[in-house]
Design an enzyme around this catalytic site. Structure first.
Site, PDB file in Angstrom:
ATOM      1  CG  ASN A 157     -47.926 -63.589  15.191  1.00 55.02           C
ATOM      2  OD1 ASN A 157     -47.099 -63.338  16.072  1.00 55.02           O
ATOM      3  ND2 ASN A 157     -49.235 -63.535  15.400  1.00 55.02           N
ATOM      4  CD  GLU A 178     -49.617 -61.938  18.866  1.00 54.87           C
ATOM      5  OE1 GLU A 178     -49.686 -61.568  20.047  1.00 54.87           O
ATOM      6  OE2 GLU A 178     -49.722 -63.131  18.530  1.00 54.87           O
ATOM      7  CE1 TYR A 214     -52.605 -61.839  16.142  1.00 55.56           C
ATOM      8  CE2 TYR A 214     -52.856 -59.876  17.457  1.00 55.56           C
ATOM      9  CZ  TYR A 214     -52.754 -61.241  17.365  1.00 55.56           C
ATOM     10  OH  TYR A 214     -52.807 -62.012  18.495  1.00 55.56           O
ATOM     11  CG  ASP A 235     -52.230 -64.786  13.298  1.00 53.09           C
ATOM     12  OD1 ASP A 235     -53.085 -65.616  12.926  1.00 53.09           O
ATOM     13  OD2 ASP A 235     -51.827 -64.720  14.474  1.00 53.09           O
ATOM     14  CG  ASN A 272     -55.792 -65.528  15.208  1.00 51.58           C
ATOM     15  OD1 ASN A 272     -55.097 -66.474  15.576  1.00 51.58           O
ATOM     16  ND2 ASN A 272     -55.579 -64.294  15.633  1.00 51.58           N
ATOM     17  CG  ASP A 328     -46.681 -68.496  19.167  1.00 55.62           C
ATOM     18  OD1 ASP A 328     -46.337 -67.495  18.514  1.00 55.62           O
ATOM     19  OD2 ASP A 328     -47.545 -68.469  20.053  1.00 55.62           O
ATOM     20  CG  HIS A 329     -47.623 -67.370  14.406  1.00 51.57           C
ATOM     21  ND1 HIS A 329     -48.798 -67.507  13.717  1.00 51.57           N
ATOM     22  CD2 HIS A 329     -47.968 -67.065  15.676  1.00 51.57           C
ATOM     23  CE1 HIS A 329     -49.821 -67.286  14.541  1.00 51.57           C
ATOM     24  NE2 HIS A 329     -49.339 -67.011  15.737  1.00 51.57           N
TER      25      HIS A 329
END
Length: 263
Positions: free
Chosen positions: A7, A34, A110, A153, A155, A253-254
């Site tokens: 991501n 993303e 995603y 990702d 989540n 951030d990943h």
DNA sequence: ATGACGACTGGAAGTCGA
């Protein structure tokens, strides 16, 4: 063959980092999430110059997935069959992209965030996962020898030890029984989450929020995961969570998760 | 240092992420 998922949180903001990662890691296939740009805004040329084919599914500043491959890229599918829409009128969001690379069916995914338990995005997330599970189960039923990977990702933090503090997540998404059951359902359909098998250490994360010094404090989540079919899982010789990619200037951030596959 | 959120759009402040 080396396959990675990342991501990237905007391919345009992190093009240099993505190129450097591709070169140092020597990945044959890279699934991105993303990407945060339209298809005609995706910087294809620098990857093509490195020998990769590029396919993208993007929509303006939100979501966006892509697959880069230097071992072939065929039979591209934008979205999976039955993928739920969101909104009125319903839109199939840019969250799933499939392609066959070097004999492996790769899906860059995603999964919807969910936002809040009372938000329509939460029900959307669970429905999205259930529909994908139905498809994944069918793919495997149709071809038990299928070599395929569902990467990206998700989540969802499947285990209590996939977050730094379960109390922090009380009443929040990513750790609810319904989300975890939606994730486990893929295993019940015959798929194996291979990063857990190869990197079993607890509190080993793939994401750290930009806020609150989450990375220096190692307060993260393991949410970037890979489901493989039995035929592909048998070929996985190692998995690496590339924590170094969270360091330095302007990281995502990943971090990438890299899978090595036997020939 | 791994250090107190960042990217996007629109052209400011709001949306989104998790």
């Amino acid at each position: 063959m080396r396959l990675a998922t990342w991501n990237i949180n905007s391919i345009r903001a992190r093009l240099d980092r993505a190129l450097a990662f591709v070169e140092r890691s020597g990945v044959d296939v890279l699934a991105l999430q993303e990407t945060k740009c339209k298809d005609d805004q995706f910087p294809r040329e620098p990857f093509e110059q490195l020998g990769y084919e590029v396919v993208t599914s993007g929509f303006s500043q939100w979501n966006g997935v892509a697959i880069l491959s230097r071992v072939g890229l065929a039979d591209v599918e934008v979205g999976f069959p039955g993928q739920p829409t969101f909104g009125d009128p319903g839109v199939v969001e840019a969250r799933a992209l499939g392609a066959t690379c070097g004999g492996v069916r790769v899906w860059s995914l995603y999964v919807p965030n969910g936002r809040d338990l009372a938000d329509p995005h939460y029900a959307y997330k669970l429905d999205w996962l259930a529909r994908l599970r139905d498809q994944a189960g069918q793919w495997l039923a149709d071809d038990p020898g299928l070599q395929a990977a569902l990467v990206g990702d998700w989540n969802i933090a499947p285990l209590d030890t996939d977050v730094w503090d379960l109390e922090f997540f009380a009443g929040k998404t990513h750790v609810t029984p319904a989300e975890r059951e939606a994730f486990r359902a893929f295993a019940e359909a015959g798929w194996t989450e291979v990063s857990r098998e190869h990197v079993p250490a607890e509190h080993t994360y793939t994401y750290w929020d930009y806020q609150q010094l989450r990375f220096p404090k190692n307060q993260g989540m393991r949410i970037d995961l890979t489901y493989a079919t039995p035929a592909l899982a048998a070929r996985v010789t190692g998995v690496s969570i590339e924590r170094v990619e969270r360091k330095g200037k302007t990281p995502s951030d990943h971090v990438p998760v890299v899978l090595d596959l036997a020939d």
